[in-house]
Design a protein around this motif. Sequence first.
Motif, mmCIF file in Angstrom:
data_model
loop_
_atom_site.group_PDB
_atom_site.id
_atom_site.type_symbol
_atom_site.label_atom_id
_atom_site.label_comp_id
_atom_site.label_asym_id
_atom_site.label_seq_id
_atom_site.Cartn_x
_atom_site.Cartn_y
_atom_site.Cartn_z
ATOM 1 N N THR A 85 -1.879 -26.655 0.087
ATOM 2 C CA THR A 85 -0.661 -27.493 0.354
ATOM 3 C C THR A 85 -1.172 -29.030 0.658
ATOM 4 O OG1 THR A 85 0.660 -26.191 -0.090
ATOM 5 C CG2 THR A 85 1.618 -28.450 0.843
ATOM 6 N N ALA A 86 -1.982 -28.863 1.942
ATOM 7 C CA ALA A 86 -2.777 -30.827 2.025
ATOM 8 C C ALA A 86 -3.755 -31.009 1.152
ATOM 9 C CB ALA A 86 -2.756 -30.193 3.367
ATOM 10 N N THR A 87 -4.614 -30.250 1.034
ATOM 11 C CA THR A 87 -5.689 -30.658 -0.149
ATOM 12 C C THR A 87 -4.663 -31.476 -1.672
ATOM 13 O OG1 THR A 87 -6.852 -28.768 0.793
ATOM 14 C CG2 THR A 87 -7.575 -29.632 -1.943
ATOM 15 N N PHE A 88 -3.509 -30.473 -1.476
ATOM 16 C CA PHE A 88 -2.866 -30.985 -3.235
ATOM 17 C C PHE A 88 -2.111 -31.887 -2.894
ATOM 18 C CE2 PHE A 88 1.127 -30.733 -5.461
ATOM 19 C CZ PHE A 88 0.758 -30.613 -6.453
ATOM 20 N N LEU A 89 -1.939 -31.973 -1.981
ATOM 21 C CA LEU A 89 -0.930 -33.219 -1.018
ATOM 22 C C LEU A 89 -1.876 -34.173 -1.573
ATOM 23 C CD1 LEU A 89 2.033 -32.309 0.818
ATOM 24 C CD2 LEU A 89 1.742 -33.342 -1.411
ATOM 25 N N THR A 90 -3.513 -34.538 -0.578
ATOM 26 C CA THR A 90 -4.653 -35.393 -0.755
ATOM 27 C C THR A 90 -4.496 -35.731 -2.201
ATOM 28 O OG1 THR A 90 -4.940 -34.430 1.354
ATOM 29 C CG2 THR A 90 -6.475 -35.922 0.044
ATOM 30 N N VAL A 108 7.353 -32.486 8.249
ATOM 31 C CA VAL A 108 6.965 -31.365 7.757
ATOM 32 C C VAL A 108 8.213 -30.757 8.508
ATOM 33 C CG1 VAL A 108 5.150 -29.238 8.750
ATOM 34 C CG2 VAL A 108 4.491 -31.775 7.603
ATOM 35 N N ILE A 109 8.736 -29.156 7.954
ATOM 36 C CA ILE A 109 9.008 -28.165 8.463
ATOM 37 C C ILE A 109 7.671 -27.133 8.571
ATOM 38 C CG2 ILE A 109 10.479 -26.450 9.093
ATOM 39 C CD1 ILE A 109 12.563 -28.748 7.307
ATOM 40 N N GLY A 110 6.989 -26.811 9.686
ATOM 41 C CA GLY A 110 6.032 -25.576 9.571
ATOM 42 C C GLY A 110 5.773 -25.620 11.440
ATOM 43 N N GLU A 111 4.574 -24.562 11.669
ATOM 44 C CA GLU A 111 3.840 -24.532 12.820
ATOM 45 C C GLU A 111 2.486 -25.434 12.765
ATOM 46 O OE1 GLU A 111 5.676 -22.815 14.887
ATOM 47 O OE2 GLU A 111 6.809 -21.961 14.407
ATOM 48 N N ALA A 112 1.782 -24.688 13.388
ATOM 49 C CA ALA A 112 0.336 -26.010 14.132
ATOM 50 C C ALA A 112 -0.580 -25.639 12.353
ATOM 51 C CB ALA A 112 -0.133 -25.271 14.906
ATOM 52 N N GLY A 113 -0.710 -24.547 12.139
ATOM 53 C CA GLY A 113 -1.597 -24.268 9.888
ATOM 54 C C GLY A 113 -0.661 -25.277 9.597
ATOM 55 N N LEU A 114 -0.150 -25.602 9.621
ATOM 56 C CA LEU A 114 0.583 -27.028 8.371
ATOM 57 C C LEU A 114 0.532 -27.939 9.333
ATOM 58 C CD1 LEU A 114 2.000 -27.347 5.633
ATOM 59 C CD2 LEU A 114 3.513 -27.245 6.820
ATOM 60 N N THR A 115 0.199 -28.692 9.578
ATOM 61 C CA THR A 115 1.367 -29.734 10.809
ATOM 62 C C THR A 115 -0.225 -30.071 10.848
ATOM 63 O OG1 THR A 115 0.766 -28.674 13.153
ATOM 64 C CG2 THR A 115 3.233 -29.633 11.740
ATOM 65 N N THR A 116 -1.621 -29.476 11.463
ATOM 66 C CA THR A 116 -3.326 -29.630 11.656
ATOM 67 C C THR A 116 -3.907 -29.620 9.852
ATOM 68 O OG1 THR A 116 -3.538 -27.910 13.244
ATOM 69 C CG2 THR A 116 -5.588 -28.368 12.370
ATOM 70 N N ALA A 117 -3.379 -28.712 9.258
ATOM 71 C CA ALA A 117 -3.952 -29.160 7.745
ATOM 72 C C ALA A 117 -3.412 -30.724 7.476
ATOM 73 C CB ALA A 117 -3.368 -28.185 6.850
ATOM 74 N N MET A 118 -1.985 -30.839 7.529
ATOM 75 C CA MET A 118 -1.855 -32.099 7.116
ATOM 76 C C MET A 118 -2.689 -33.421 7.968
ATOM 77 S SD MET A 118 0.726 -31.628 4.860
ATOM 78 C CE MET A 118 1.143 -33.062 4.344
ATOM 79 N N HIS A 119 -2.480 -32.850 9.284
ATOM 80 C CA HIS A 119 -3.016 -34.270 9.944
ATOM 81 C C HIS A 119 -4.333 -34.731 9.329
ATOM 82 C CE1 HIS A 119 -0.213 -36.084 12.970
ATOM 83 N NE2 HIS A 119 -0.219 -34.425 13.409
#
Length: 261
Positions: free
Chosen positions: A81-86, A96-107
């Motif tokens: 998801t983070a790659t797609f949005l980039t 973002v609604i999610g846990e560390a896996g998602l927030t870390t990837a987005m950061h």
Amino acid sequence: MGAMTSRTIECWLTDMDGVLVHEGEAIPGAADFIAALREHERPFLVLTNNSIYTARDLAARLAHSGIDVPEEAIWTSALATATFLTEQVPNGSAYVIGEAGLTTAMHEAGYTLTESSPDYVVLGETRTYSFEAITKAIRLIKAGARFIATNPDTTGPSAEGPLPATGAVAAMITAATGRSPYYVGKPNPMMFRSALNRVEAHSETTAMIGDRMDTDVVAGIEAGLETFLVLTGSTAPEDVDHHPFRPTHVVDSVADLVDRV
């Protein structure tokens, strides 16, 4: 089961739950399969729709079950998801609604996490969906933020039974906004294509191993991969004929593929 073809497989993608592990325990042959991939220096990725954990967390969980997978060989729906949005909006912003896996990837993808006029609302997996956070997401989407979800799974497993998952919460947000999310994770072949790009592999020489017809196999087919269905997860042999598509091969478990590496 299923005849083996002479097609050369140079890269392997594999699901995690139901293929390598089941309820935290390694499936027999899984450690040998991963060891063979590493010994023969085959490019591979472990794919999971789970966006709760970082790749490092998942590598540690696999290691605890006796399967040695480096964190760079794990590809989650959060990373996809983070790659797609980039690629869509570089250095954008998201609520973002999610846990560390998602927030870390987005950061790490260069995104700013904000509640103020974000480019996107990104919904992932969490064990504690907050009514307040869902309300905020609904209002931001109504105000113009685009809606993305990591994966469409409606339930997730727990020791007590099924839990509502990303797809179920997305349906609630859709009902309130009239906006459907774009799902990045399986069965969207986008996740497979981003995985192939990550290891610089080609679909013609890549295989996908999965335990679900409706995610792993169909997405593998749509991405142009050779597909192996294992029977150690959620699919029984009699279930295969209920679908209008078929995997390239049906095997009892990943143990049957060690000699294919």
